[in-house]
Design a protein around this motif. Sequence first.
Motif, PDB file in Angstrom:
ATOM      1  N   SER A 301       0.836  -1.205   0.000  1.00  0.00           N
ATOM      2  CA  SER A 301       0.000   0.000   0.000  1.00  0.00           C
ATOM      3  C   SER A 301       0.871   1.256   0.000  1.00  0.00           C
ATOM      4  N   PHE A 302       0.258   2.385  -0.340  1.00  0.00           N
ATOM      5  CA  PHE A 302       0.972   3.662  -0.365  1.00  0.00           C
ATOM      6  C   PHE A 302       1.546   3.985   1.014  1.00  0.00           C
ATOM      7  N   GLU A 303       0.738   3.822   2.035  1.00  0.00           N
ATOM      8  CA  GLU A 303       1.213   4.162   3.388  1.00  0.00           C
ATOM      9  C   GLU A 303       2.361   3.247   3.809  1.00  0.00           C
ATOM     10  N   GLU A 304       2.244   1.948   3.522  1.00  0.00           N
ATOM     11  CA  GLU A 304       3.341   1.011   3.835  1.00  0.00           C
ATOM     12  C   GLU A 304       4.622   1.426   3.122  1.00  0.00           C
ATOM     13  N   LEU A 305       4.474   1.828   1.860  1.00  0.00           N
ATOM     14  CA  LEU A 305       5.624   2.231   1.044  1.00  0.00           C
ATOM     15  C   LEU A 305       6.342   3.432   1.653  1.00  0.00           C
ATOM     16  N   ILE A 306       5.589   4.487   1.970  1.00  0.00           N
ATOM     17  CA  ILE A 306       6.201   5.708   2.503  1.00  0.00           C
ATOM     18  C   ILE A 306       6.841   5.442   3.858  1.00  0.00           C
ATOM     19  N   ARG A 307       6.187   4.638   4.678  1.00  0.00           N
ATOM     20  CA  ARG A 307       6.754   4.330   5.999  1.00  0.00           C
ATOM     21  C   ARG A 307       8.043   3.515   5.884  1.00  0.00           C
ATOM     22  N   LEU A 308       8.076   2.559   4.962  1.00  0.00           N
ATOM     23  CA  LEU A 308       9.322   1.771   4.826  1.00  0.00           C
ATOM     24  C   LEU A 308      10.440   2.636   4.250  1.00  0.00           C
ATOM     25  N   MET A 309      10.095   3.618   3.393  1.00  0.00           N
ATOM     26  CA  MET A 309      11.113   4.535   2.879  1.00  0.00           C
ATOM     27  C   MET A 309      11.677   5.419   3.988  1.00  0.00           C
ATOM     28  N   VAL A 310      10.792   5.899   4.862  1.00  0.00           N
ATOM     29  CA  VAL A 310      11.260   6.740   5.977  1.00  0.00           C
ATOM     30  C   VAL A 310      12.146   5.926   6.922  1.00  0.00           C
ATOM     31  N   ARG A 311      11.733   4.704   7.241  1.00  0.00           N
ATOM     32  CA  ARG A 311      12.553   3.862   8.117  1.00  0.00           C
ATOM     33  C   ARG A 311      13.934   3.614   7.510  1.00  0.00           C
ATOM     34  N   SER A 312      13.958   3.410   6.217  1.00  0.00           N
ATOM     35  CA  SER A 312      15.244   3.208   5.530  1.00  0.00           C
ATOM     36  C   SER A 312      16.104   4.465   5.623  1.00  0.00           C
ATOM     37  N   ASP A 313      15.487   5.638   5.442  1.00  0.00           N
ATOM     38  CA  ASP A 313      16.260   6.885   5.509  1.00  0.00           C
ATOM     39  C   ASP A 313      16.694   7.204   6.931  1.00  0.00           C
ATOM     40  N   LEU A 314      15.866   6.871   7.919  1.00  0.00           N
ATOM     41  CA  LEU A 314      16.274   7.053   9.321  1.00  0.00           C
ATOM     42  C   LEU A 314      17.518   6.202   9.617  1.00  0.00           C
ATOM     43  N   GLU A 315      17.508   4.981   9.105  1.00  0.00           N
ATOM     44  CA  GLU A 315      18.663   4.100   9.296  1.00  0.00           C
ATOM     45  C   GLU A 315      19.883   4.627   8.567  1.00  0.00           C
ATOM     46  N   LEU A 316      19.648   5.120   7.346  1.00  0.00           N
ATOM     47  CA  LEU A 316      20.742   5.666   6.532  1.00  0.00           C
ATOM     48  C   LEU A 316      21.419   6.841   7.228  1.00  0.00           C
ATOM     49  N   LEU A 317      20.605   7.681   7.885  1.00  0.00           N
ATOM     50  CA  LEU A 317      21.133   8.879   8.517  1.00  0.00           C
ATOM     51  C   LEU A 317      21.473   8.681   9.999  1.00  0.00           C
ATOM     52  N   GLY A 318      21.291   7.455  10.471  1.00  0.00           N
ATOM     53  CA  GLY A 318      21.618   7.177  11.858  1.00  0.00           C
ATOM     54  C   GLY A 318      20.725   7.865  12.857  1.00  0.00           C
ATOM     55  N   ALA A 319      19.465   8.090  12.464  1.00  0.00           N
ATOM     56  CA  ALA A 319      18.540   8.798  13.357  1.00  0.00           C
ATOM     57  C   ALA A 319      17.779   7.822  14.245  1.00  0.00           C
TER      58      ALA A 319
END
Length: 319
Positions: A301-319
């Motif tokens: 789903s769209f919401e699942e997609l955006i949330r998994l992208m944010v989690r990936s970017d949080l991990e990428l940036l060490g947040a």
Amino acid sequence: MPSALITGITGQDGSYLAELLLEKGYDVHGLVRRASTEKFERIDHLKDRITLHQADLLDERSLRDALRAAKPDEVYNLAAMSFVAVSWIQPTLTAEFTGVSVTRMLEAVRETCPEARFYQASSSEMFGKVLETPQTETTPFYPRSPYGVAKVYGHHITVNYRESYDMFATSGILFNHESPRRGLEFVTRKITWHAAAIKAGKRDELALGNLDAKRDWGFAKDYVEAMWLMLQHDKPDDFVIATGETNTVRKCVEVAFDEAGLDWEKHVRLDPAFLRPAEVDLLVGDPAKAKQELGWEPKTSFEELIRLMVRSDLELLGA
């Protein structure tokens, strides 16, 4: 072992498609341009399992040489100048890479491996100023950017080669599809990365253009499966690949900042510099034909997609 050649293998779709084909036991080959700075981060984890060939979409001889070396059963033409906004800055180059190069690729396939099945990456941007909603395989094209115009050329020349030379040439009219591997210049990834960067204290704000623009957004990993299914079909044809649902840029912002635990209204500002000269207002695809004939439908789903992208970017940036 079937073999496949992917142009644009270092891009978002190319990397996911390479993974899918490797899982299915393919001998995977990719085309890469020679450049002073090579960008292979999306396929670094695959480099010892795939074969890369240097070639350029503007040089037909290099394409023929790569095809002779790869001997593919399937060719996926994903490479293009793919960012709509840049197509306004470099319209002629966009026409060459995204439009005319499709002819070069088809000619090279016809001369070196005419039995190979060919996939052309068409785009929902071809519909542009939409003449009906939702858009189907028979909706007239009305492109609103140099990128969209070039994609229409690539689409029609693929149809022409299919009908004129009896080639197995098919086009996937893919609506917007995103992932953690999306480039930072694309609005969804720009939003998810900034939400993560603000959470990490590396940015203060996010500047965006039209928050009311509506798009049909899906997950790239789901969409490359549709590409593969098209080339397994009993006849070459064209298919709309979409979710059938529309969301606004504003909704994307709300979901992304919620996943990051932030109030988006405190961090997002509107900047007219990000408005397009000619906006596409409502793109939403009808994937009924793909579901009926290919058995394909989106899993994420769209919401699942955006949330998994944010989690990936949080991990990428060490947040």
